[in-house]
Design a protein around this motif. Structure first.
Motif, PDB file in Angstrom:
ATOM      1  N   ASP A  60       0.833  -1.203   0.000  1.00 52.62           N
ATOM      2  CA  ASP A  60       0.000   0.000   0.000  1.00 52.62           C
ATOM      3  C   ASP A  60       0.872   1.259   0.000  1.00 52.62           C
ATOM      4  N   LEU A  61       1.938   1.259   0.799  1.00 50.99           N
ATOM      5  CA  LEU A  61       2.859   2.404   0.840  1.00 50.99           C
ATOM      6  C   LEU A  61       3.455   2.672  -0.540  1.00 50.99           C
ATOM      7  N   ARG A  62       3.888   1.631  -1.196  1.00 55.00           N
ATOM      8  CA  ARG A  62       4.463   1.776  -2.542  1.00 55.00           C
ATOM      9  C   ARG A  62       3.439   2.360  -3.517  1.00 55.00           C
ATOM     10  N   ASN A  63       2.232   1.822  -3.489  1.00 51.88           N
ATOM     11  CA  ASN A  63       1.198   2.289  -4.415  1.00 51.88           C
ATOM     12  C   ASN A  63       0.772   3.723  -4.126  1.00 51.88           C
ATOM     13  N   LYS A  64       0.646   4.066  -2.859  1.00 48.95           N
ATOM     14  CA  LYS A  64       0.243   5.427  -2.499  1.00 48.95           C
ATOM     15  C   LYS A  64       1.345   6.437  -2.823  1.00 48.95           C
ATOM     16  N   LEU A  65       2.599   6.034  -2.701  1.00 49.91           N
ATOM     17  CA  LEU A  65       3.689   6.930  -3.084  1.00 49.91           C
ATOM     18  C   LEU A  65       3.652   7.180  -4.587  1.00 49.91           C
ATOM     19  N   LYS A  66       3.381   6.152  -5.351  1.00 47.77           N
ATOM     20  CA  LYS A  66       3.297   6.309  -6.801  1.00 47.77           C
ATOM     21  C   LYS A  66       2.229   7.352  -7.154  1.00 47.77           C
ATOM     22  N   LEU A  67       1.075   7.286  -6.494  1.00 46.81           N
ATOM     23  CA  LEU A  67       0.021   8.290  -6.705  1.00 46.81           C
ATOM     24  C   LEU A  67       0.461   9.663  -6.206  1.00 46.81           C
ATOM     25  N   GLY A  68       1.186   9.668  -5.092  1.00 51.77           N
ATOM     26  CA  GLY A  68       1.652  10.932  -4.518  1.00 51.77           C
ATOM     27  C   GLY A  68       2.659  11.659  -5.380  1.00 51.77           C
ATOM     28  N   LEU A  69       3.328  10.942  -6.259  1.00 49.82           N
ATOM     29  CA  LEU A  69       4.334  11.552  -7.129  1.00 49.82           C
ATOM     30  C   LEU A  69       3.770  12.024  -8.467  1.00 49.82           C
ATOM     31  N   SER A  70       2.465  11.954  -8.630  1.00 52.96           N
ATOM     32  CA  SER A  70       1.858  12.346  -9.908  1.00 52.96           C
ATOM     33  C   SER A  70       1.409  13.801  -9.869  1.00 52.96           C
ATOM     34  N   PHE A  71       2.374  14.693  -9.689  1.00 54.60           N
ATOM     35  CA  PHE A  71       2.076  16.119  -9.686  1.00 54.60           C
ATOM     36  C   PHE A  71       2.857  16.789 -10.809  1.00 54.60           C
ATOM     37  N   LYS A  72       2.587  18.082 -10.998  1.00 56.78           N
ATOM     38  CA  LYS A  72       3.236  18.849 -12.061  1.00 56.78           C
ATOM     39  C   LYS A  72       4.686  19.141 -11.663  1.00 56.78           C
ATOM     40  N   TYR A  73       5.594  18.901 -12.580  1.00 56.03           N
ATOM     41  CA  TYR A  73       7.001  19.198 -12.329  1.00 56.03           C
ATOM     42  C   TYR A  73       7.378  20.499 -13.021  1.00 56.03           C
ATOM     43  N   GLY A  74       8.373  21.149 -12.491  1.00 57.62           N
ATOM     44  CA  GLY A  74       8.919  22.318 -13.159  1.00 57.62           C
ATOM     45  C   GLY A  74       8.265  23.641 -12.822  1.00 57.62           C
ATOM     46  N   GLU A  75       7.427  23.676 -11.793  1.00 61.54           N
ATOM     47  CA  GLU A  75       6.804  24.959 -11.448  1.00 61.54           C
ATOM     48  C   GLU A  75       7.792  25.842 -10.691  1.00 61.54           C
ATOM     49  N   GLU A 108      -4.824  22.705  -7.533  1.00 59.72           N
ATOM     50  CA  GLU A 108      -4.312  23.342  -8.744  1.00 59.72           C
ATOM     51  C   GLU A 108      -2.905  22.840  -9.092  1.00 59.72           C
ATOM     52  N   ARG A 109      -2.083  22.633  -8.084  1.00 60.63           N
ATOM     53  CA  ARG A 109      -0.694  22.217  -8.296  1.00 60.63           C
ATOM     54  C   ARG A 109      -0.530  20.695  -8.361  1.00 60.63           C
ATOM     55  N   GLY A 110      -1.590  19.957  -8.036  1.00 61.22           N
ATOM     56  CA  GLY A 110      -1.549  18.508  -8.167  1.00 61.22           C
ATOM     57  C   GLY A 110      -0.940  17.766  -6.995  1.00 61.22           C
ATOM     58  N   TYR A 111      -0.974  18.346  -5.796  1.00 64.30           N
ATOM     59  CA  TYR A 111      -0.339  17.728  -4.632  1.00 64.30           C
ATOM     60  C   TYR A 111      -1.293  16.967  -3.717  1.00 64.30           C
ATOM     61  N   LYS A 112      -2.517  16.762  -4.157  1.00 63.76           N
ATOM     62  CA  LYS A 112      -3.484  16.052  -3.321  1.00 63.76           C
ATOM     63  C   LYS A 112      -2.971  14.656  -2.950  1.00 63.76           C
ATOM     64  N   LEU A 114       0.089  13.592  -2.737  1.00 54.59           N
ATOM     65  CA  LEU A 114       1.226  13.696  -1.823  1.00 54.59           C
ATOM     66  C   LEU A 114       0.750  13.955  -0.387  1.00 54.59           C
ATOM     67  N   LEU A 115      -0.233  14.834  -0.236  1.00 58.07           N
ATOM     68  CA  LEU A 115      -0.781  15.091   1.098  1.00 58.07           C
ATOM     69  C   LEU A 115      -1.502  13.861   1.639  1.00 58.07           C
ATOM     70  N   GLU A 116      -2.190  13.134   0.778  1.00 63.18           N
ATOM     71  CA  GLU A 116      -2.846  11.901   1.203  1.00 63.18           C
ATOM     72  C   GLU A 116      -1.823  10.842   1.619  1.00 63.18           C
ATOM     73  N   TYR A 117      -0.695  10.817   0.944  1.00 70.95           N
ATOM     74  CA  TYR A 117       0.377   9.882   1.304  1.00 70.95           C
ATOM     75  C   TYR A 117       0.878  10.162   2.720  1.00 70.95           C
TER      76      TYR A 117
END
Length: 129
Positions: A60-75, A108-112, A114-117
């Protein structure tokens, strides 16, 4: 030996909270270490907590981290205060990324994710105390 995952959260004017997985133990363990500032901006360990991970929880930790890393890069945010979150992981490939104030404009920034993780990590300690 590098940890499989480290999440380090450092506020501007307070001690760091760090989560990491001890993969050399059986079963694997999740550790939460809380630090306080101690003169000249050095940090000293205040509290440390350990939770033994079942195989299911580890996955579960691995899967939730994968979701947590799906944010916008380069801002470019350009904030002077706030929290800096740094994630290092060797689950999928070696990465290290730091983001600033993920609680600011989270959706807006796509960090939901990451916060859930982080909430999930904290819930593991709450359910084991």
């Amino acid at each position: 030996m590098p940890q499989e995952m480290i999440l380090s959260i450092q506020p501007s004017f307070d001690g760091t909270t760090e989560y990491y997985i001890r993969s050399y133990t059986t079963p694997k363990e999740l550790v939460k270490a809380e630090y306080v500032l101690s003169g000249n901006a050095n940090e000293k360990l205040k509290n440390s907590y350990v939770v033994k991970l079942s195989t299911e929880t580890y996955e579960d930790l691995r899967n939730k981290l994968k979701l947590g890393l799906s944010f916008k890069y380069g801002e470019r945010l350009g904030m002077e205060d706030g929290e800096t979150w740094c994630i290092e992981s060797w689950y999928f490939q070696a990465i290290k990324i730091c983001v600033q104030s993920p609680e600011y404009k989270t959706e807006e920034r796509g960090y939901k994710g990451l916060l859930e993780y982080r909430s999930y990590l904290d819930s593991l300690f709450e359910s084991n105390t």
